[in-house]
Design a protein around this motif. Structure first.
Motif, short mmCIF file in Angstrom:
data_model
loop_
_atom_site.label_atom_id
_atom_site.label_comp_id
_atom_site.label_asym_id
_atom_site.label_seq_id
_atom_site.Cartn_x
_atom_site.Cartn_y
_atom_site.Cartn_z
N LYS A 1 84.11 152.04 44.66
CA LYS A 1 82.85 152.32 45.33
C LYS A 1 82.97 151.84 46.78
N SER A 2 82.32 152.56 47.67
CA SER A 2 82.46 152.22 49.08
C SER A 2 81.13 151.74 49.65
N VAL A 3 81.24 150.80 50.57
CA VAL A 3 80.10 150.28 51.31
C VAL A 3 80.43 150.45 52.79
N LEU A 4 79.66 151.25 53.49
CA LEU A 4 79.90 151.51 54.91
C LEU A 4 79.07 150.56 55.77
N PHE A 5 79.74 149.97 56.77
CA PHE A 5 79.06 149.15 57.77
C PHE A 5 79.23 149.85 59.11
N ILE A 6 78.12 150.22 59.74
CA ILE A 6 78.18 150.97 60.99
C ILE A 6 77.44 150.18 62.06
N GLY A 7 78.11 149.95 63.20
CA GLY A 7 77.46 149.18 64.25
C GLY A 7 78.34 149.01 65.47
N ASP A 8 78.13 147.91 66.17
CA ASP A 8 78.83 147.63 67.42
C ASP A 8 79.82 146.50 67.22
N LEU B 1 81.90 138.39 53.69
CA LEU B 1 81.30 139.00 52.50
C LEU B 1 82.37 139.39 51.49
N GLN B 2 83.47 139.91 51.96
CA GLN B 2 84.58 140.28 51.06
C GLN B 2 85.10 139.05 50.32
N GLU B 3 85.18 137.93 51.02
CA GLU B 3 85.64 136.69 50.39
C GLU B 3 84.66 136.23 49.33
N LEU B 4 83.37 136.40 49.56
CA LEU B 4 82.37 136.00 48.57
C LEU B 4 82.41 136.90 47.35
N LEU B 5 82.65 138.21 47.57
CA LEU B 5 82.64 139.16 46.46
C LEU B 5 83.88 139.04 45.59
N ASP B 6 85.05 139.02 46.25
CA ASP B 6 86.33 138.94 45.54
C ASP B 6 86.43 140.02 44.46
N ARG B 7 86.15 141.27 44.87
CA ARG B 7 86.20 142.40 43.94
C ARG B 7 87.15 143.46 44.47
N GLN B 8 87.96 144.00 43.58
CA GLN B 8 88.90 145.05 43.96
C GLN B 8 88.30 146.44 43.81
N ASP B 9 87.20 146.55 43.05
CA ASP B 9 86.61 147.87 42.80
C ASP B 9 85.51 148.21 43.79
N LEU B 10 85.34 147.39 44.82
CA LEU B 10 84.30 147.62 45.83
C LEU B 10 84.95 147.54 47.20
N GLN B 11 84.94 148.64 47.91
CA GLN B 11 85.62 148.70 49.19
C GLN B 11 84.62 148.59 50.33
N LEU B 12 84.77 147.55 51.15
CA LEU B 12 83.92 147.34 52.31
C LEU B 12 84.59 147.98 53.52
N LEU B 13 83.91 148.91 54.16
CA LEU B 13 84.49 149.70 55.24
C LEU B 13 83.72 149.46 56.53
N PRO B 14 84.21 148.55 57.38
CA PRO B 14 83.52 148.26 58.63
C PRO B 14 83.90 149.24 59.74
N TYR B 15 82.92 149.87 60.33
CA TYR B 15 83.13 150.77 61.47
C TYR B 15 82.25 150.32 62.62
N GLY B 16 82.74 149.33 63.35
CA GLY B 16 82.05 148.85 64.53
C GLY B 16 82.84 149.16 65.77
N VAL B 17 82.16 149.55 66.83
CA VAL B 17 82.81 149.85 68.10
C VAL B 17 82.19 148.95 69.17
N ASN B 18 83.03 148.17 69.83
CA ASN B 18 82.55 147.24 70.84
C ASN B 18 81.79 147.95 71.94
N GLY B 19 80.64 147.42 72.29
CA GLY B 19 79.88 147.93 73.42
C GLY B 19 78.94 149.06 73.11
N GLU B 20 78.96 149.59 71.90
CA GLU B 20 78.15 150.78 71.63
C GLU B 20 76.65 150.48 71.57
#
Length: 306
Positions: A39-46, A61-80
């Motif tokens: 399962k995927s979790v999208l993070f969108i921001g700056d 958050l990934q360290e707290l979860l410690d789950r292989q079946d949950l994918q955290l996908l950060p998409y942040g772009v500096n300055g946006e």
């Protein structure tokens, strides 16, 4: 030229200089390829979401979860700004269809642009913005993001995170401007998107600072009739020490200094904050390890039962 000449560890320099901002087209390698079974979790921001000029709350958050079946996908772009973030929402949802949760953390650079007109011109040029980063424009952009997420990923849970303050001094106009934006953001979402969850990171930061920071002992929330100050600071205010006196000049100095201290000398983000007499921010804008851990704890209930 300057960007190419800099060490790769310093390419993360945040919202001030486009020479050091990672362009959206350079963001492709930031998040891992999505597993078909996870399962995927999208993070969108700056830059807060990217986690280069400060601690990464996604990593915490990934360290707290410690789950292989949950994918955290950060998409942040500096300055946006919110407008440039909004442009990436649909492409990201096409790249990662059917996410379980989409979390957005928008608005920090909009507040900076309203505080510093020169910075607005930089954003206009670099991100090809169609209009100034007014409060109304910022809210409309966030509204558009939510609508597109609901349309493109109707089964996804949508979460909006309030931004942390700029400056740890509650009487600073930059701090008040962020509070004003967060209040308007929460009001808009609760009125127009009752199904969208709000994670009030700003309130958690204020609560922590009230316990740790002498300047917060007499802090009172802004009233509904508050109007952000447009008063210009003197040259003395721009150059004055200690570090907590926030200005465009101090922001540039502190962000570049943070990158050097962390990536070249191996200092932790908390150590950088402490060196500057700060508690949760490294440079009056970005999170240290403690702040990132606070946000990760707030987000844990959102994703742990997926």
């Amino acid at each position: 030229i300057l960007y190419s000449a800099m060490p790769s560890t310093l390419h993360a320099a945040g919202p001030l200089l486009p020479l050091f901002v990672v362009h959206p087209q350079q963001d492709r390698k930031q998040a891992p390829t999505q597993s078909m079974s996870a399962k995927s979790v999208l993070f969108i921001g700056d830059s807060h979401t990217r986690g280069q000029l400060g601690a990464s709350f996604v990593t915490k958050l990934q360290e707290l979860l410690d789950r292989q079946d949950l994918q955290l996908l950060p998409y942040g772009v500096n300055g946006e700004t919110t407008e440039s973030i909004a442009k990436r929402v649909e492409p990201l949802l096409r790249k990662h269809p059917n996410p379980a949760v989409v979390l957005i953390l928008p608005g920090s650079n909009d507040c900076l642009a309203r505080e510093h007109p020169a910075l607005q011109k930089v954003y206009n040029f670099y991100f090809q913005l169609s209009r100034p980063c007014t409060l109304e424009a910022s809210l409309e952009n966030v509204k558009w993001m939510i609508e597109r997420i609901n349309h493109e990923a109707p089964n996804a849970k949508v979460v909006v995170i309030t931004i942390p303050p700029h400056s740890e001094q509650p009487d600073q106009p930059s701090h008040q401007r962020v509070e004003h934006y967060n209040n308007a953001l929460k009001q808009m979402i609760s009125t127009e998107f009752p199904d969208v969850q709000i994670v009030d990171f700003y309130a958690a930061v204020v609560q922590y600072l009230q316990q740790q920071h002498p300047g917060y002992q007499q802090y009172k929330p802004l009233g509904a009739d508050f109007v952000p100050s447009k008063q210009k600071r003197s040259l003395h205010d721009m150059l004055v020490y200690p570090w907590y006196h926030y200005s465009l000049l101090s922001m540039f100095r502190d962000q570049m200094g943070s990158a050097v201290m962390h990536y070249c000398f191996g200092m932790s983000w908390d150590s950088i904050s402490k060196r500057r007499g700060l508690h949760l921010l490294t440079d009056q804008v970005h999170m240290n390890d403690t702040a990132a851990a606070i946000l990760a704890e707030l987000l844990l209930p959102v994703v742990k039962d997926l």
